[in-house]
Design an enzyme around this catalytic site. Structure first.
Site: not given
Ligand code: VGL
Ligand code: ZN
Length: 198
Positions: A9, A107, A152
């Site tokens: 990310d 995601k 994450c």
């Protein structure tokens, strides 16, 4: 051994100026790029939410960002709107070497379930497909870097270890949200799961 670098990310919304900015999020980009040559594979994740996603505080009347409510699968932090599909905030940091990536896995696209982990959505059941990708390529060892350490990266590392991969998190190439003790809890959880923190 087949060793992949899993970059979590590194997107504009998690960098300074973004909707869910992580302090120093942009400082790790050049170090991540420099690492890429050392790995058999480079895999990127991209948080990718539809507008009105259930993890957004704005989707719940009167809810403040960073409050926590119960979802069918357990407690869920309600975030500011972030990483909306196709937006500038959802794009990778402009300096990240995206060209080197073999795979970009998205995601968080399911409107009703958040997805911190690169392997499973937050119900801990729905797979993203990354496990199968890694196994069919013979990838058995993963080094994780990226954002955010305590969400994450943490969820991805713990799931990877539970799935039987050898997992290292390079904390110098991660940055944390550190909300309500979440960084310490994440470090403890990763260590207990057998993740090497370096
Ligand atoms: C993340 C909160 C919400 C992360 C993603 O990348 O750590 N955190 N969505
Ligand atoms: Zn998100």
């Amino acid at each position: 051994m087949t060793h992949a670098l899993l970059v979590i990310d590194v997107q504009n919304d998690f960098c300074p100026g973004g909707a869910l900015a992580v302090a120093g999020g942009d400082e790790i980009v050049s170090g991540i790029n420099a690492l890429m040559a050392d790995y058999d594979a480079v895999l990127l994740t991209q948080d990718w939410h539809p507008a009105g996603h259930s993890s957004f505080a704005s989707s719940h009347d009167g809810a403040a960002p960073m409050s926590v409510i119960d979802f069918p699968y357990g407690p869920q932090v309600l975030w500011p709107d972030h990483c909306i599909q196709g937006s500038h905030g959802a794009s990778f940091h402009k300096d990240l070497n995206v060209d080197r990536a073999d795979l970009i896995i998205r995601k968080g696209y399911n409107p009703d379930i958040d997805s911190y982990s690169a392997f499973f959505e937050n119900d801990h059941i729905t797979p993203t497909g990354l496990e199968g990708y890694c196994r069919t390529r013979g990838i058995d060892t993963l080094t994780l870097v990226g954002l955010a350490t305590d969400f994450c990266v943490n969820y991805s590392a713990v799931d990877a270890a539970k799935l039987g991969f050898n997992v290292t998190v390079r904390q110098d190439l991660c940055r944390a949200i550190d909300f309500d003790g979440s960084l310490k809890a994440a470090q403890d959880g990763m260590s207990s799961a057998g993740v090497t923190l370096s």
